[in-house]
Design an enzyme around this catalytic site. Structure first.
Site, short mmCIF file in Angstrom:
data_model
loop_
_atom_site.label_atom_id
_atom_site.label_comp_id
_atom_site.label_asym_id
_atom_site.label_seq_id
_atom_site.Cartn_x
_atom_site.Cartn_y
_atom_site.Cartn_z
N LYS A 11 0.85 -1.22 0.00
CA LYS A 11 0.00 0.00 0.00
C LYS A 11 0.87 1.24 0.00
O LYS A 11 2.01 1.22 0.45
CB LYS A 11 -0.95 0.03 1.21
N ALA A 102 3.68 -1.18 4.11
CA ALA A 102 2.86 -2.18 4.83
C ALA A 102 3.22 -3.62 4.47
O ALA A 102 2.34 -4.47 4.39
CB ALA A 102 1.36 -1.92 4.62
N ASP A 138 -2.36 -1.14 9.91
CA ASP A 138 -2.54 -1.26 8.46
C ASP A 138 -3.06 -2.63 8.03
O ASP A 138 -3.33 -2.84 6.85
CB ASP A 138 -1.20 -1.03 7.74
O1 C5P Z 1 -0.08 -0.41 14.32
P1 C5P Z 1 1.33 -0.62 13.98
O2 C5P Z 1 1.91 -1.83 14.68
O3 C5P Z 1 1.65 -0.63 12.53
O4 C5P Z 1 2.10 0.61 14.58
C1 C5P Z 1 3.50 0.62 14.75
C2 C5P Z 1 3.87 1.86 15.55
O5 C5P Z 1 3.67 3.03 14.76
C3 C5P Z 1 3.06 2.09 16.81
O6 C5P Z 1 3.60 1.38 17.89
C4 C5P Z 1 3.19 3.59 16.99
O7 C5P Z 1 4.45 3.92 17.53
C5 C5P Z 1 3.18 4.10 15.55
N1 C5P Z 1 1.82 4.48 15.11
C6 C5P Z 1 1.25 5.62 15.62
N2 C5P Z 1 -0.01 5.97 15.22
C7 C5P Z 1 -0.69 5.23 14.31
C8 C5P Z 1 -0.12 4.06 13.79
C9 C5P Z 1 1.16 3.71 14.20
O8 C5P Z 1 1.85 6.33 16.43
N3 C5P Z 1 -1.90 5.61 13.95
#
Ligand code: C5P
Length: 305
Positions: A11, A102, A138
């Site tokens: 993505k 992603a 994601d």
């Molecule tokens: O959800 P995901 O595991 O992809 O997120 C990885 C990191 O990216 C989170 O721990 C956070 O530090 C950051 N993040 C964030 N806000 C979001 C998505 C991700 O701060 N909406």
């Protein structure tokens, strides 16, 4: 023994607006996701133990153990279904690792879809998407694909109307960026500069939604936006050169993809993308250059070989 394979797209975010940091450590987002024709394939086979094998050029950058998001996805689905997660997972890796596209989320989405088939689970789409959201912000979009507006931390999705195909050139950097590091950097930059005139925050990107619905690439191009771009550029200043090189090569617009460092260049059509890719390849600003188009569908089962 039986098996199932899912093919899952990468993505990019045509718009990534980052709002305030929430109490749970995530940022509130308003984002427009677009799935691109660059795929990982995830195969799940019944086995004596849970294992992960990664194939492809970047295999050494991906953990081949229970910390892999695809393995965590299988464990989460097995727990939900009350079954044993004893499967051999094979990931054919093609999406750039730590590239802001992603890739890890795609593998988790593929593992969910493939394991649900392998175990013949009677699971609703909403149940699958809830498990996906627990695995990462994601992951639900990697399941759904197409073009969608993401809110919350990116996991709440609304499909959006789009017409035609967009053609992209992707410049893959030699060194990845960690998503948490990039979000930390945006917090640091925001704390330092109180005034952020260019930040989109959580506003809905209505002009871009209209441009996407019209199918006019020239209307879409100037509206691409990423609030994380200044943070990615701050951590990898060389990306400025990459962005400049893509525009000089004839792209209509270029942005850092998600948390970066992959740069995505929107081109007028497929021929223009081939020509921009050729010129960018020769410029030496990227480790690899790829072309892709989208929106394409999300995780789909494919016949197993
Ligand atoms: O959800 P995901 O595991 O992809 O997120 C990885 C990191 O990216 C989170 O721990 C956070 O530090 C950051 N993040 C964030 N806000 C979001 C998505 C991700 O701060 N909406």
């Amino acid at each position: 023994m039986g098996g199932a394979t899912a093919r899952v797209p990468a993505k990019i975010n045509l718009h990534l607006g980052v709002g305030p940091l929430r109490d749970d450590g995530f940022h509130e987002l308003s984002t427009l996701y677009c799935a691109l024709s660059l795929y990982d394939e995830v195969t799940v086979r019944a086995a004596d133990d849970l294992s992960v094998t990664v194939r492809g050029e970047s295999r050494r950058q991906v953990p081949a153990d229970a910390t892999n998001l695809a393995a965590r996805a299988v464990v989460a689905l097995a727990t939900h279904a009350g079954t044993d997660p004893r499967v051999a997972i094979t990931i054919a890796k093609n999406i750039p690792v730590a590239g802001g596209m992603a890739g890890g989320s795609a593998d988790a989405a593929g593992a969910l879809v493939a394991a649900a088939r392998l175990w013949r689970l009677d699971i609703t789409r909403d149940e699958l998407l809830a498990i996906a959201a627990d695995l990462g912000s994601d992951v639900p979009f990697s399941v759904v694909g197409g073009a969608a507006l993401g809110t919350g931390r990116g996991e709440r999705l609304l499909p959006v109307l789009h017409r035609g195909e967009l053609h992209w050139v992707l410049a893959v950097a030699g060194t990845g960026l960690s998503t948490p590091d990039v979000y930390r950097e945006i917090d640091r930059l925001r704390a330092r500069d109180e005034d952020q005139p260019t930040a989109a925050g959580t506003a809905r990107p209505d002009p871009l939604l209209q441009a996407l619905a019209s199918g006019d690439v020239h209307a879409v191009a100037p509206l691409l936006h990423n609030d994380l771009q200044p943070a990615a550029l701050s951590l990898q200043p060389m990306l400025r050169r990459t962005l400049r090189a893509g525009r000089e090569a004839g792209a209509l617009a270029g942005i850092v993809s998600g948390s970066g460092p992959t740069c995505a260049f929107l081109c007028a059509d497929a021929d223009a993308a081939v020509s921009v890719a050729a010129e960018l390849s020769g410029s030496g600003v990227a480790k690899a250059v790829r072309t892709a188009s989208g929106p394409v569908p999300g995780a789909r089962l494919v016949p197993i070989n």
